[in-house]
Design a protein around this motif. Structure first.
Motif, PDB file in Angstrom:
ATOM      1  N   UNK A 126     -30.730 -52.770 -23.010  1.00 57.97           N
ATOM      2  CA  UNK A 126     -30.753 -54.008 -22.240  1.00 57.97           C
ATOM      3  C   UNK A 126     -30.466 -55.214 -23.120  1.00 57.97           C
ATOM      4  N   UNK A 127     -29.932 -56.245 -22.515  1.00 59.84           N
ATOM      5  CA  UNK A 127     -29.611 -57.474 -23.235  1.00 59.84           C
ATOM      6  C   UNK A 127     -30.740 -58.480 -23.072  1.00 59.84           C
ATOM      7  N   UNK A 128     -30.907 -59.355 -24.055  1.00 64.04           N
ATOM      8  CA  UNK A 128     -31.963 -60.350 -24.063  1.00 64.04           C
ATOM      9  C   UNK A 128     -31.349 -61.713 -24.380  1.00 64.04           C
ATOM     10  N   UNK A 129     -31.633 -62.697 -23.541  1.00 67.62           N
ATOM     11  CA  UNK A 129     -31.134 -64.051 -23.742  1.00 67.62           C
ATOM     12  C   UNK A 129     -32.033 -64.749 -24.750  1.00 67.62           C
ATOM     13  N   UNK A 130     -31.477 -65.114 -25.906  1.00 67.19           N
ATOM     14  CA  UNK A 130     -32.241 -65.762 -26.955  1.00 67.19           C
ATOM     15  C   UNK A 130     -32.270 -67.273 -26.807  1.00 67.19           C
ATOM     16  N   UNK A 131     -31.127 -67.860 -26.461  1.00 70.33           N
ATOM     17  CA  UNK A 131     -31.052 -69.315 -26.391  1.00 70.33           C
ATOM     18  C   UNK A 131     -29.921 -69.722 -25.445  1.00 70.33           C
ATOM     19  N   UNK A 132     -30.116 -70.838 -24.790  1.00 68.86           N
ATOM     20  CA  UNK A 132     -29.097 -71.363 -23.883  1.00 68.86           C
ATOM     21  C   UNK A 132     -28.951 -72.865 -24.113  1.00 68.86           C
ATOM     22  N   UNK A 133     -27.731 -73.291 -24.404  1.00 67.49           N
ATOM     23  CA  UNK A 133     -27.432 -74.694 -24.673  1.00 67.49           C
ATOM     24  C   UNK A 133     -26.428 -75.209 -23.650  1.00 67.49           C
ATOM     25  N   UNK A 134     -26.637 -76.439 -23.202  1.00 64.20           N
ATOM     26  CA  UNK A 134     -25.753 -77.077 -22.217  1.00 64.20           C
ATOM     27  C   UNK A 134     -25.116 -78.305 -22.850  1.00 64.20           C
ATOM     28  N   UNK A 135     -23.813 -78.418 -22.714  1.00 64.75           N
ATOM     29  CA  UNK A 135     -23.065 -79.538 -23.264  1.00 64.75           C
ATOM     30  C   UNK A 135     -22.262 -80.202 -22.144  1.00 64.75           C
ATOM     31  N   UNK A 136     -22.698 -81.380 -21.690  1.00 64.07           N
ATOM     32  CA  UNK A 136     -21.951 -82.049 -20.609  1.00 64.07           C
ATOM     33  C   UNK A 136     -20.605 -82.575 -21.091  1.00 64.07           C
ATOM     34  N   UNK A 137     -19.646 -82.527 -20.205  1.00 60.96           N
ATOM     35  CA  UNK A 137     -18.303 -83.034 -20.490  1.00 60.96           C
ATOM     36  C   UNK A 137     -18.003 -84.196 -19.554  1.00 60.96           C
ATOM     37  N   UNK A 138     -17.619 -85.330 -20.160  1.00 62.66           N
ATOM     38  CA  UNK A 138     -17.259 -86.553 -19.416  1.00 62.66           C
ATOM     39  C   UNK A 138     -18.419 -86.991 -18.516  1.00 62.66           C
ATOM     40  N   UNK A 139     -19.594 -87.118 -19.121  1.00 65.25           N
ATOM     41  CA  UNK A 139     -20.780 -87.510 -18.353  1.00 65.25           C
ATOM     42  C   UNK A 139     -20.635 -88.930 -17.812  1.00 65.25           C
ATOM     43  N   UNK A 140     -20.025 -89.828 -18.589  1.00 68.58           N
ATOM     44  CA  UNK A 140     -19.877 -91.208 -18.135  1.00 68.58           C
ATOM     45  C   UNK A 140     -19.008 -91.288 -16.886  1.00 68.58           C
ATOM     46  N   UNK A 141     -17.948 -90.497 -16.854  1.00 72.95           N
ATOM     47  CA  UNK A 141     -17.085 -90.503 -15.682  1.00 72.95           C
ATOM     48  C   UNK A 141     -17.832 -90.025 -14.444  1.00 72.95           C
ATOM     49  N   UNK A 142     -18.675 -89.018 -14.601  1.00 72.90           N
ATOM     50  CA  UNK A 142     -19.458 -88.520 -13.470  1.00 72.90           C
ATOM     51  C   UNK A 142     -20.427 -89.589 -12.981  1.00 72.90           C
ATOM     52  N   UNK A 143     -21.069 -90.292 -13.919  1.00 68.09           N
ATOM     53  CA  UNK A 143     -21.996 -91.349 -13.527  1.00 68.09           C
ATOM     54  C   UNK A 143     -21.272 -92.489 -12.829  1.00 68.09           C
ATOM     55  N   UNK A 144     -20.093 -92.849 -13.321  1.00 69.75           N
ATOM     56  CA  UNK A 144     -19.316 -93.917 -12.672  1.00 69.75           C
ATOM     57  C   UNK A 144     -18.916 -93.490 -11.266  1.00 69.75           C
TER      58      UNK A 144
END
Length: 273
Positions: A42-60
């Motif tokens: 079985x596989x085990x998830x050790x770590x998960x990282x999220x990197x937003x792309x063009x966050x300012x555009x989404x907020x605008x």
């Protein structure tokens, strides 16, 4: 080194470095086995990282969407009842309607940019399997669901449509001779829909240069909006179908490896017994 037998009249292929070829082949096999989970590893998830792309555009885009909704409510009310009845300046009365339809148009442009530059979230997952650690990468677009995209498209559509209805109503209030057969309220919305759809029944038509210029702008914006809305929807559907096919193929490969590993395990147990 022995040569492969000749097939279809072609000369046999000879490898200069068989050890290198075997090493590459073994590396590919190990890589496939690494990403294919088996029944006993079985596989085990050790770590998960999220990197937003063009966050300012989404907020605008979200901020423009909120202001567009406010402008839409203003256009609806101003089409039936004048919001600034004591305003003596025509430009001041026309400005909120123009702002509403320009916000709707800006929202469409932001949607185009957000889709085509790939705004969203990069997800990096570190997984441990069979004493080996590897990383998986996944991209989730900002418009991962079609109803969410259609919501913003519909908001921009009604903001532009009712913005022109409110603008034409203000033109009519300032000078009724700007139109022939025009009335504020439902008739103004009807005329805006007819103009936006480029039907033009002829029962209502602009007379002054300013009213005709507004009708021309609405027709051009309508053609632009229809083209963009159709292309964006089709692009989203095609991208979604491709991602679903990729997930389906991945699941099939995983099931195949699980079945193979399970059959090998049962064969080993049978041989030992």
């Amino acid at each position: 080194m022995e040569l492969e037998p000749e097939k279809n009249g072609k000369p046999p292929v000879e490898f200069e470095n068989e050890a290198l070829v075997q090493a590459i082949a073994q590396s590919i096999v190990d890589r496939v086995n690494l990403f294919a989970p088996s029944a006993d590893s079985p596989s085990e998830v050790l770590q998960q990282n999220c990197y937003p792309r063009h966050r300012r555009l989404i907020r605008v885009r979200v901020a423009i969407g909120v202001f567009t909704a406010i402008g839409l409510l203003y256009s609806i009310f101003n089409t039936f009842h004048q919001v600034f009845p004591h305003s003596h300046l025509v430009e001041l009365a026309l400005f909120p309607s123009l702002l509403s339809l320009f916000l709707g148009l800006a929202l469409v442009v932001l949607l185009i940019l957000e889709i085509f530059i790939g705004a969203g979230m990069d997800i990096e997952v570190e997984v441990k399997k069979a004493n080996k650690v590897y990383k998986e990468y996944q991209f989730i677009p900002s418009f991962s669901k079609l109803p969410y995209l259609l919501l913003f498209l519909g908001l921009s559509f009604f903001a532009i449509l009712l913005g022109f209805a409110s603008f034409n109503s203000e033109l009519y209030r300032s000078d009724p001779s700007n139109f022939d057969g025009f009335q504020e309220g439902f008739i103004a919305i009807y005329f805006s829909i007819v103009t936006f759809s480029t039907v033009g029944y002829g029962d209502i038509h602009p007379v002054s240069y300013l009213a005709r210029t507004a009708a021309i702008c609405e027709i051009f914006i309508a053609m632009f909006f229809n083209l963009i809305a159709l292309s964006m929807t089709l692009s989203w559907v095609m991208a979604y179908e491709q991602s679903q096919h990729a997930v389906s193929i991945k699941n099939r490969i995983q099931k195949l490896h699980q079945q193979t590993a399970k059959s090998e395990l049962e064969r080993d147990r049978a041989s030992k017994s």
